[in-house]
Enzyme design. Structure first.
Site, PDB file in Angstrom:
ATOM      1  N   GLY A  13      67.314   9.491   5.355  1.00  0.00           N
ATOM      2  CA  GLY A  13      65.904   9.266   5.915  1.00  0.00           C
ATOM      3  C   GLY A  13      65.785   7.682   5.971  1.00  0.00           C
ATOM      4  NE  ARG A  16      58.911   7.912   8.627  1.00  0.00           N
ATOM      5  CZ  ARG A  16      57.676   8.388   8.738  1.00  0.00           C
ATOM      6  NH1 ARG A  16      56.511   8.047   9.407  1.00  0.00           N
ATOM      7  NH2 ARG A  16      57.673   9.815   8.295  1.00  0.00           N
ATOM      8  CG  ASP A  64      66.953  20.152   7.122  1.00  0.00           C
ATOM      9  OD1 ASP A  64      66.730  19.271   6.034  1.00  0.00           O
ATOM     10  OD2 ASP A  64      66.395  20.916   7.428  1.00  0.00           O
ATOM     11  CB  VAL A  65      69.871  15.443   3.748  1.00  0.00           C
ATOM     12  CG1 VAL A  65      70.538  14.590   4.637  1.00  0.00           C
ATOM     13  CG2 VAL A  65      68.236  15.181   3.554  1.00  0.00           C
ATOM     14  CG  ASN A  91      64.745   6.565   1.565  1.00  0.00           C
ATOM     15  OD1 ASN A  91      63.653   5.943   0.689  1.00  0.00           O
ATOM     16  ND2 ASN A  91      64.563   6.807   2.938  1.00  0.00           N
ATOM     17  CB  SER A 143      57.826   8.529  -6.776  1.00  0.00           C
ATOM     18  OG  SER A 143      56.452   8.210  -6.572  1.00  0.00           O
ATOM     19  CE1 TYR A 156      56.679  12.364  -2.688  1.00  0.00           C
ATOM     20  CE2 TYR A 156      55.923  11.379  -4.458  1.00  0.00           C
ATOM     21  CZ  TYR A 156      56.591  11.320  -3.455  1.00  0.00           C
ATOM     22  OH  TYR A 156      57.166  10.097  -2.997  1.00  0.00           O
ATOM     23  CB  ALA A 158      57.815  19.600  -9.637  1.00  0.00           C
ATOM     24  CE  LYS A 160      60.311  11.362  -4.328  1.00  0.00           C
ATOM     25  NZ  LYS A 160      61.476  10.639  -3.833  1.00  0.00           N
TER      26      LYS A 160
END
Length: 243
Positions: A13, A16, A64-65, A91, A143, A156, A158, A160
């Protein structure tokens, strides 16, 4: 900071935001960098061009990882062009902002796949070589939502929190092989996700401003350069965690 001359790094990722800043920073430290992306080919090519213009070595690689076959093909492509991977920065991430009553099973599954499963797939792919060479660095971008409520949603959170558990689990098992595994956990960094509505202002941050992608990259380089640090999560919050 880490001296990475002669090393090969893969940043997922990386077209950007934080990934881009990490890729550029790794290149400045001497690493050849594989810039992974899923859809933003032009942005990834721009990152590669910036690295090459500065005298570095880089390639863009689409994958697509969250897909195991795509990860295997990506790793093979990087190894053909740049060499065996010494540094992995997981990332790639997805942030679907939705209320808890509107969150669907598909959105939950997709978030876990992109944010957490991808880190497992990429780590599994590069670990054998790192362990054989007795040197490797893996950094997972987590995060502040792993430990707090956050503003995106429980899916989200969960994903992280799982990433930080993954970090500790791998770190404990590969430390004797010369491989360190750490996480960097930013909160409210001035990226598209934050500018897109996650936080309208930095008023609740004690430091008084959003963080920058470059500051996240500094933390990534710090943990890569510290051979004694493993299984840790470095928080970047501008003091938000004090509240």
């Amino acid at each position: 900071m880490a001296c990475l001359s002669g090393k090969v790094a893969l940043v997922t990722g990386a077209s950007r935001g934080i990934g881009r800043a990490v890729a550029l920073s790794l290149a400045r430290e001497g690493a050849a960098v594989a810039v992974n992306y899923r859809e933003r080919a032009a942005d990834a090519d721009e990152v590669v061009a910036a690295i090459r213009t500065a005298g570095g070595k880089a390639m863009a690689v689409a994958a697509d990882v969250s897909d195991s076959a795509a990860v295997v093909n990506m790793i093979a492509a990087v190894e053909r062009e740049l060499g065996l991977i010494d540094v992995l920065v997981n990332n790639a991430g997805l942030a679907i902002m939705t209320g808890i009553d509107d969150l669907t099973e598909e959105e939950f599954d997709r978030t876990i796949a992109v944010n957490l499963k991808s880190a497992f797939l990429c780590t599994r792919a590069v670990l054998p070589g790192m362990r054989t060479r007795k040197w490797g660095r893996i950094v997972n971008i987590s995060s502040g939502a792993a430990r707090g409520a956050g503003g995106i949603g429980p899916h989200y959170n969960a994903s992280k929190a799982g990433m930080e558990g993954l970090t500790r689990g791998y770190a404990a098992r590969v430390v004797k092989d010369g491989v360190t595994v750490n996480a960097v956990a930013p909160s409210l960094i001035e990226t598209d996700m934050v500018r897109g509505g996650l936080a309208s202002s930095p008023d609740r941050i004690p430091l008084g401003r959003f963080g920058t992608s470059e500051e996240c990259a500094q933390a990534v380089l710090m943990v890569i350069g510290n051979a004694y640090m493993t299984g840790q999560t470095v928080a970047l919050s501008g003091g938000l965690s004090f509240l």
